[in-house]
Design a protein around this motif. Structure first.
Motif, PDB file in Angstrom:
ATOM      1  N   ARG A  63      17.960  27.180  -4.590  1.00 62.33           N
ATOM      2  CA  ARG A  63      16.436  27.624  -4.307  1.00 62.33           C
ATOM      3  C   ARG A  63      15.690  26.269  -5.098  1.00 62.33           C
ATOM      4  N   ILE A  64      14.773  25.843  -4.126  1.00 60.73           N
ATOM      5  CA  ILE A  64      13.992  24.774  -4.727  1.00 60.73           C
ATOM      6  C   ILE A  64      12.531  24.766  -4.231  1.00 60.73           C
ATOM      7  N   GLN A  65      11.754  24.248  -5.081  1.00 57.35           N
ATOM      8  CA  GLN A  65      10.308  24.476  -4.666  1.00 57.35           C
ATOM      9  C   GLN A  65       9.712  23.078  -4.490  1.00 57.35           C
ATOM     10  N   ARG A  72      12.403  27.555  -1.064  1.00 61.40           N
ATOM     11  CA  ARG A  72      13.120  27.411  -0.043  1.00 61.40           C
ATOM     12  C   ARG A  72      14.565  27.074  -0.484  1.00 61.40           C
ATOM     13  N   THR A  73      15.781  27.598   0.426  1.00 60.89           N
ATOM     14  CA  THR A  73      16.957  27.147   0.143  1.00 60.89           C
ATOM     15  C   THR A  73      17.362  25.946   0.907  1.00 60.89           C
ATOM     16  N   PRO A 108      18.313  22.502   5.984  1.00 64.15           N
ATOM     17  CA  PRO A 108      17.316  21.482   6.377  1.00 64.15           C
ATOM     18  C   PRO A 108      17.390  20.281   5.676  1.00 64.15           C
ATOM     19  N   THR A 109      17.633  20.563   4.409  1.00 60.78           N
ATOM     20  CA  THR A 109      17.401  19.313   3.431  1.00 60.78           C
ATOM     21  C   THR A 109      18.545  19.517   2.281  1.00 60.78           C
ATOM     22  N   ALA A 110      18.671  18.212   1.711  1.00 60.00           N
ATOM     23  CA  ALA A 110      19.928  18.369   0.495  1.00 60.00           C
ATOM     24  C   ALA A 110      19.201  17.327  -0.458  1.00 60.00           C
ATOM     25  N   MET A 111      19.586  17.666  -1.516  1.00 58.78           N
ATOM     26  CA  MET A 111      19.271  16.990  -2.976  1.00 58.78           C
ATOM     27  C   MET A 111      20.688  16.804  -3.684  1.00 58.78           C
TER      28      MET A 111
END
Ligand SMILES: CC(C)(COP(=O)(O)OP(=O)(O)OC[C@H]1O[C@@H](n2cnc3c(N)ncnc32)[C@H](O)[C@@H]1OP(=O)(O)O)[C@@H](O)C(=O)NCCC(=O)NCCS
Length: 177
Positions: A63-65, A72-73, A108-111
């Motif tokens: 979980r990231i903001q 969102r996850t 949707p997104t990766a970090m």
């Protein structure tokens, strides 16, 4: 050489031991027990040559903001490693391409956070995060200070998130990012 994709729950003790050996060889003393724990809880791409594990990368949900938007996850990439005997032969790139395809169907997104390999990830489409990063602790958000190695990959091709925003993760044992 074969490439397998497995959920963490499907990885047996002997495979986990072999992965730990690979991480120790690739990272040396830079890889802690917490780093190893962080690699589990999602999906793994493992390269096997002649029954020997020679490469790995995994992605776990976190979980990231971004800025002050809702939490969102997203996918968080961990423990990317190629055995020193076969580094610089294209295997790391191949493993990451397979993992990126796998993540694309799920998030949707990766970090990720990297110390030295920003160039390796940029060639795979990753961008450097430009904004400040924070960790949400029980006492509130804590600024991480300058964090040059935080990177993002837009799996859904959208322009969201804006890399200039602040980004916050939840606290965990070991390195937060
Ligand atoms: C980083 C790593 C996974 C790359 O795997 P690899 O199979 O050696 O990578 P590739 O052969 O696909 O490299 C493709 C390109 O990425 C770049 N690259 C590779 N490793 C790099 C590194 N450590 N630092 C900077 N750029 C790197 C190079 O431009 C390379 O092309 P070149 O060999 O023609 O110069 C591997 O070197 C490794 O395990 N390193 C130790 C552990 C580590 O640092 N993991 C990443 C932590 S986030």
């Amino acid at each position: 050489m074969r490439m397998i994709v497995r959920e963490s729950a499907c990885l047996q003790g002997s495979t986990r031991d072999a992965l730990r050996e690979l991480w120790d060889r690739a990272f040396g003393d830079r890889f802690s027990e917490d780093d190893a724990d962080h690699a589990y809880g999602g999906v793994h791409v493992i390269a096997i040559d002649d029954d020997r594990i020679v490469g790995h990368a995994s992605a776990i949900p976190r979980r990231i903001q971004f800025g002050d938007a809702r939490w969102r996850t997203i996918a968080y990439v961990e423990a990317v490693a190629v055995h020193p005997d076969v580094q610089r032969g294209g295997l790391g790139t191949h493993i990451m391409r397979v993992l990126q395809d796998e993540m694309r169907g799920r998030w949707p997104t990766a970090m990720l956070s990297t110390g030295r390999a920003t160039g390796f990830y940029e060639a795979l489409g990753w961008e450097r995060w430009q904004g400040l990063s924070y960790t949400l602790t029980s006492g509130g958000p804590l600024e991480d200070g300058e964090h040059g190695g935080l990177m993002v990959l837009r799996l859904d091709g959208s322009s969201d998130p804006d890399v200039h925003l602040t980004v916050t993760c939840e606290e965990r044992a070991g390195d937060a990012w």
